[in-house]
Design a protein around this motif. Sequence first.
Motif, mmCIF file in Angstrom:
data_model
loop_
_atom_site.group_PDB
_atom_site.id
_atom_site.type_symbol
_atom_site.label_atom_id
_atom_site.label_comp_id
_atom_site.label_asym_id
_atom_site.label_seq_id
_atom_site.Cartn_x
_atom_site.Cartn_y
_atom_site.Cartn_z
ATOM 1 N N VAL A 108 0.675 -1.192 0.031
ATOM 2 C CA VAL A 108 -0.026 0.067 0.031
ATOM 3 C C VAL A 108 0.856 1.227 0.163
ATOM 4 N N LEU A 121 -2.036 9.873 5.578
ATOM 5 C CA LEU A 121 -2.301 9.147 4.347
ATOM 6 C C LEU A 121 -1.642 10.116 3.313
ATOM 7 N N ASP A 152 -1.957 10.705 -0.510
ATOM 8 C CA ASP A 152 -2.803 10.338 -1.752
ATOM 9 C C ASP A 152 -2.275 11.211 -2.987
ATOM 10 N N HIS A 192 -0.893 4.942 0.865
ATOM 11 C CA HIS A 192 -2.168 5.476 0.311
ATOM 12 C C HIS A 192 -3.339 4.707 0.859
ATOM 13 N N VAL A 193 -3.468 3.855 1.682
ATOM 14 C CA VAL A 193 -4.746 3.284 2.188
ATOM 15 C C VAL A 193 -4.577 3.638 3.730
#
Length: 323
Positions: free
Chosen positions: A17, A139, A141, A185-186
């Motif tokens: 991830v 996070l 993104d 990113h999770v």
Amino acid sequence: MGDSNSKIPVSSVFDPVSTPAHEINVIALFSIGITAVIFVIVGGLLTYAIVRFRRHPDDDDREPPQVYGSNPIEFAWTTVPVLIVLVLFLTTARTIYQVQAPTRPPDAISVRVIAHQWWWEFRYPDLGIVTANELHVPLSDRQSPTPTFLALESADVAHSFWVPRLAGKTDVIPNRKNEMWIDPHVAGTYLGQCAEYCGTEHGLMLLRVIVEPRADFDRWVAAQKQPPAVDASVAHGRQIFESTACVNCHTIQGTAAVGRFGPDLTHLMTRVTIGAGVAMNTRDHLRVWVDDPNVMKPGALMPAMNLGDKDLDDLVAYLATLH
Ligand code: CUA
């Protein structure tokens, strides 16, 4: 104590991830793919030869035709392996470059990771936060990448920092600073562990990375910056803490305790586990731990405190207020 990881999926390198873990997964599958094709071809030809040319009852004992000095055959079995090795070398070199030489955005999070026998210290120099064993990161993104860059140091022996779903292993070596980065990113909790034998409790030198949306991360940062609330009802417990050897190894902001040998306890109760992941952070576990850490983690460098029942209860009651 086995319940501590029950709600978190098993950490698999095949379920990345974060970019470094993803790049490593791609190159791993690519290498496995090429070697699997070689295995099938070689194994298939071998099986065919064993079956097709096995000894028959009506064989004569003459040698089969011998083949020497065929230029096309020798050229083929030299060139093909060289090409395969070249492709593996180039793709691996590219992956190493991608993992080790990222561009660092100005708003990246910086963390100093200091490995100890047998726990992890996390210091955020730009934020003024110190915590242990549970690393919080925002996070990252695609719209607003906020990777976290880790500078890894050791306070004693060689360790290795490994969170399989986020990045590869990076050695943590005394008198040397190694660097790595993650951009998960999770959101979620990712389990990791020390991956280099570092003594008795190497196997219980666990860590967690808590990846949360930026707003939650900022809330966590703000809470960690606060001094712990002063609670008059646990004054006796605090007095016990401040008058025993606890202060030599631990820091609690706003008290006389400024030790650096053990974890910073200022916000102890915001952590999910104690003893570097050995048990959930409940009051009962905390009492067992403080009474004698060796019961939960044989070989732990924290000594048994040898307090009476009443003093132990009061001390644990004080620790339980450290939010
Ligand atoms: Cu630290 Cu193994």
